[in-house]
Design a protein around this motif. Structure first.
Motif, PDB file in Angstrom:
ATOM      1  N   THR A  68       0.814  -1.222   0.000  1.00  0.00           N
ATOM      2  CA  THR A  68       0.000   0.000   0.000  1.00  0.00           C
ATOM      3  C   THR A  68       0.847   1.271   0.000  1.00  0.00           C
ATOM      4  O   THR A  68       0.488   2.250  -0.661  1.00  0.00           O
ATOM      5  CB  THR A  68      -0.957   0.015   1.203  1.00  0.00           C
ATOM      6  N   ALA A  69       1.971   1.270   0.707  1.00  0.00           N
ATOM      7  CA  ALA A  69       2.802   2.478   0.789  1.00  0.00           C
ATOM      8  C   ALA A  69       3.364   2.862  -0.572  1.00  0.00           C
ATOM      9  O   ALA A  69       3.286   4.023  -0.978  1.00  0.00           O
ATOM     10  CB  ALA A  69       3.937   2.275   1.796  1.00  0.00           C
ATOM     11  N   VAL A  70       3.910   1.894  -1.290  1.00  0.00           N
ATOM     12  CA  VAL A  70       4.509   2.188  -2.601  1.00  0.00           C
ATOM     13  C   VAL A  70       3.452   2.719  -3.572  1.00  0.00           C
ATOM     14  O   VAL A  70       3.672   3.714  -4.260  1.00  0.00           O
ATOM     15  CB  VAL A  70       5.227   0.941  -3.169  1.00  0.00           C
ATOM     16  N   VAL A  71       2.301   2.074  -3.599  1.00  0.00           N
ATOM     17  CA  VAL A  71       1.220   2.513  -4.489  1.00  0.00           C
ATOM     18  C   VAL A  71       0.794   3.946  -4.158  1.00  0.00           C
ATOM     19  O   VAL A  71       0.627   4.783  -5.042  1.00  0.00           O
ATOM     20  CB  VAL A  71       0.014   1.542  -4.406  1.00  0.00           C
ATOM     21  N   GLU A  72       0.638   4.239  -2.870  1.00  0.00           N
ATOM     22  CA  GLU A  72       0.192   5.568  -2.448  1.00  0.00           C
ATOM     23  C   GLU A  72       1.228   6.640  -2.772  1.00  0.00           C
ATOM     24  O   GLU A  72       0.887   7.719  -3.265  1.00  0.00           O
ATOM     25  CB  GLU A  72      -0.130   5.576  -0.950  1.00  0.00           C
ATOM     26  N   LEU A  73       2.505   6.370  -2.497  1.00  0.00           N
ATOM     27  CA  LEU A  73       3.544   7.360  -2.799  1.00  0.00           C
ATOM     28  C   LEU A  73       3.593   7.652  -4.299  1.00  0.00           C
ATOM     29  O   LEU A  73       3.604   8.811  -4.705  1.00  0.00           O
ATOM     30  CB  LEU A  73       4.912   6.875  -2.319  1.00  0.00           C
ATOM     31  N   ALA A  74       3.601   6.606  -5.107  1.00  0.00           N
ATOM     32  CA  ALA A  74       3.651   6.798  -6.566  1.00  0.00           C
ATOM     33  C   ALA A  74       2.417   7.549  -7.058  1.00  0.00           C
ATOM     34  O   ALA A  74       2.522   8.468  -7.889  1.00  0.00           O
ATOM     35  CB  ALA A  74       3.783   5.447  -7.261  1.00  0.00           C
ATOM     36  N   LEU A  85       9.719   9.070 -12.148  1.00  0.00           N
ATOM     37  CA  LEU A  85       9.888   8.572 -10.790  1.00  0.00           C
ATOM     38  C   LEU A  85      11.048   7.597 -10.713  1.00  0.00           C
ATOM     39  O   LEU A  85      11.283   6.806 -11.622  1.00  0.00           O
ATOM     40  CB  LEU A  85       8.613   7.878 -10.300  1.00  0.00           C
ATOM     41  N   ARG A  86      11.748   7.661  -9.596  1.00  0.00           N
ATOM     42  CA  ARG A  86      12.821   6.727  -9.271  1.00  0.00           C
ATOM     43  C   ARG A  86      12.710   6.386  -7.800  1.00  0.00           C
ATOM     44  O   ARG A  86      12.097   7.140  -7.037  1.00  0.00           O
ATOM     45  CB  ARG A  86      14.185   7.351  -9.553  1.00  0.00           C
ATOM     46  N   ALA A  87      13.320   5.267  -7.405  1.00  0.00           N
ATOM     47  CA  ALA A  87      13.234   4.843  -6.002  1.00  0.00           C
ATOM     48  C   ALA A  87      14.606   4.458  -5.464  1.00  0.00           C
ATOM     49  O   ALA A  87      15.476   3.993  -6.197  1.00  0.00           O
ATOM     50  CB  ALA A  87      12.277   3.663  -5.871  1.00  0.00           C
ATOM     51  N   LYS A  88      14.745   4.670  -4.166  1.00  0.00           N
ATOM     52  CA  LYS A  88      15.894   4.182  -3.398  1.00  0.00           C
ATOM     53  C   LYS A  88      15.309   3.530  -2.151  1.00  0.00           C
ATOM     54  O   LYS A  88      14.287   3.988  -1.631  1.00  0.00           O
ATOM     55  CB  LYS A  88      16.830   5.328  -3.009  1.00  0.00           C
ATOM     56  N   ILE A  89      15.960   2.456  -1.692  1.00  0.00           N
ATOM     57  CA  ILE A  89      15.478   1.781  -0.488  1.00  0.00           C
ATOM     58  C   ILE A  89      16.647   1.462   0.443  1.00  0.00           C
ATOM     59  O   ILE A  89      17.785   1.294  -0.004  1.00  0.00           O
ATOM     60  CB  ILE A  89      14.675   0.498  -0.798  1.00  0.00           C
ATOM     61  N   ALA A  90      16.335   1.355   1.737  1.00  0.00           N
ATOM     62  CA  ALA A  90      17.332   0.957   2.732  1.00  0.00           C
ATOM     63  C   ALA A  90      16.617   0.275   3.889  1.00  0.00           C
ATOM     64  O   ALA A  90      15.469   0.577   4.189  1.00  0.00           O
ATOM     65  CB  ALA A  90      18.106   2.175   3.233  1.00  0.00           C
ATOM     66  N   ALA A 114       8.942  -7.576  -0.936  1.00  0.00           N
ATOM     67  CA  ALA A 114       7.623  -6.974  -1.167  1.00  0.00           C
ATOM     68  C   ALA A 114       7.754  -5.549  -1.708  1.00  0.00           C
ATOM     69  O   ALA A 114       6.991  -5.143  -2.592  1.00  0.00           O
ATOM     70  CB  ALA A 114       6.808  -6.976   0.122  1.00  0.00           C
ATOM     71  N   VAL A 115       8.706  -4.781  -1.186  1.00  0.00           N
ATOM     72  CA  VAL A 115       8.925  -3.416  -1.675  1.00  0.00           C
ATOM     73  C   VAL A 115       9.373  -3.456  -3.134  1.00  0.00           C
ATOM     74  O   VAL A 115       8.864  -2.709  -3.978  1.00  0.00           O
ATOM     75  CB  VAL A 115       9.948  -2.663  -0.797  1.00  0.00           C
ATOM     76  N   LYS A 116      10.306  -4.346  -3.460  1.00  0.00           N
ATOM     77  CA  LYS A 116      10.785  -4.439  -4.847  1.00  0.00           C
ATOM     78  C   LYS A 116       9.660  -4.849  -5.791  1.00  0.00           C
ATOM     79  O   LYS A 116       9.542  -4.299  -6.890  1.00  0.00           O
ATOM     80  CB  LYS A 116      11.958  -5.416  -4.934  1.00  0.00           C
ATOM     81  N   LYS A 121       5.535  -3.262  -9.901  1.00  0.00           N
ATOM     82  CA  LYS A 121       4.119  -3.156 -10.283  1.00  0.00           C
ATOM     83  C   LYS A 121       3.714  -1.701 -10.525  1.00  0.00           C
ATOM     84  O   LYS A 121       2.868  -1.424 -11.368  1.00  0.00           O
ATOM     85  CB  LYS A 121       3.224  -3.763  -9.197  1.00  0.00           C
ATOM     86  N   ALA A 122       4.312  -0.771  -9.761  1.00  0.00           N
ATOM     87  CA  ALA A 122       3.994   0.654  -9.902  1.00  0.00           C
ATOM     88  C   ALA A 122       4.824   1.310 -11.002  1.00  0.00           C
ATOM     89  O   ALA A 122       4.713   2.516 -11.228  1.00  0.00           O
ATOM     90  CB  ALA A 122       4.217   1.371  -8.570  1.00  0.00           C
TER      91      ALA A 122
END
Length: 160
Positions: A68-74, A85-90, A114-116, A121-122
């Motif tokens: 849900t977080a990734v979908v909402e942010l995008a 859009l681009r993403a970084k994760i840690a 799950a984040v990846k 998907k987004a």
């Protein structure tokens, strides 16, 4: 000096101005940053768990889950005019060692996966990551430069 916005566990923030987004206490949790640097748009979520199907009230827990977080942010960034859009994760550390590790106990690895998946998907490319290990992290995203500063307990500081 840019304003600093602190994101707590299971929270998220979206900004349309130069800002520093910071979250602390990333153990098995994953910090997700999605941004469009050219448009000055940025966001961060402090994701606790991989899958929202366990939620009783998803409307109040959007930032808590990877899906849900990734979908909402995008969605919110695109709504604000984001194009690239681009993403970084840690994060996603395995904080505790168990003699018999059941799959459900490997929250860090499950959160990373799950984040990846949610990013794919987004349709948001993952451009940098610092994940796994056994130490907690504090992260700070500088929206103007696109720098993600990661402070890892007992390891030091890294920029991606």
């Amino acid at each position: 000096m840019d304003e600093v916005v602190r994101i707590g566990i299971a929270e998220y923030a979206v900004s349309q101005k130069p800002i520093i987004l910071r979250t602390a206490g990333l153990g098995s949790c994953v910090g997700v940053i999605i941004y469009d640097q050219e448009r000055g748009l940025s966001s961060m979520a402090h994701v606790m768990l991989p899958d929202s199907t366990i939620s009783r009230n998803i409307a109040l827990e959007i930032g808590k889950f990877a899906d849900t977080a990734v979908v909402e942010l995008a969605r919110r960034l695109r709504q604000s005019g984001a194009i690239r859009l681009r993403a970084k994760i840690a994060g996603g550390a395995q904080m505790f060692q168990f003699k018999y590790e059941h799959e459900s106990m490997r929250i860090g690895e499950r959160n990373i996966a799950a984040v990846k998946l949610a990013l794919r998907k987004a349709n948001v490319p993952l451009v940098a990551e610092d994940v796994g290990g056994t130490n907690g992290r504090t992260i700070e995203f500088h929206s103007q430069t696109g720098r993600l500063v990661i402070r890892t307990v007992n390891v030091g500081t890294l920029e991606i």
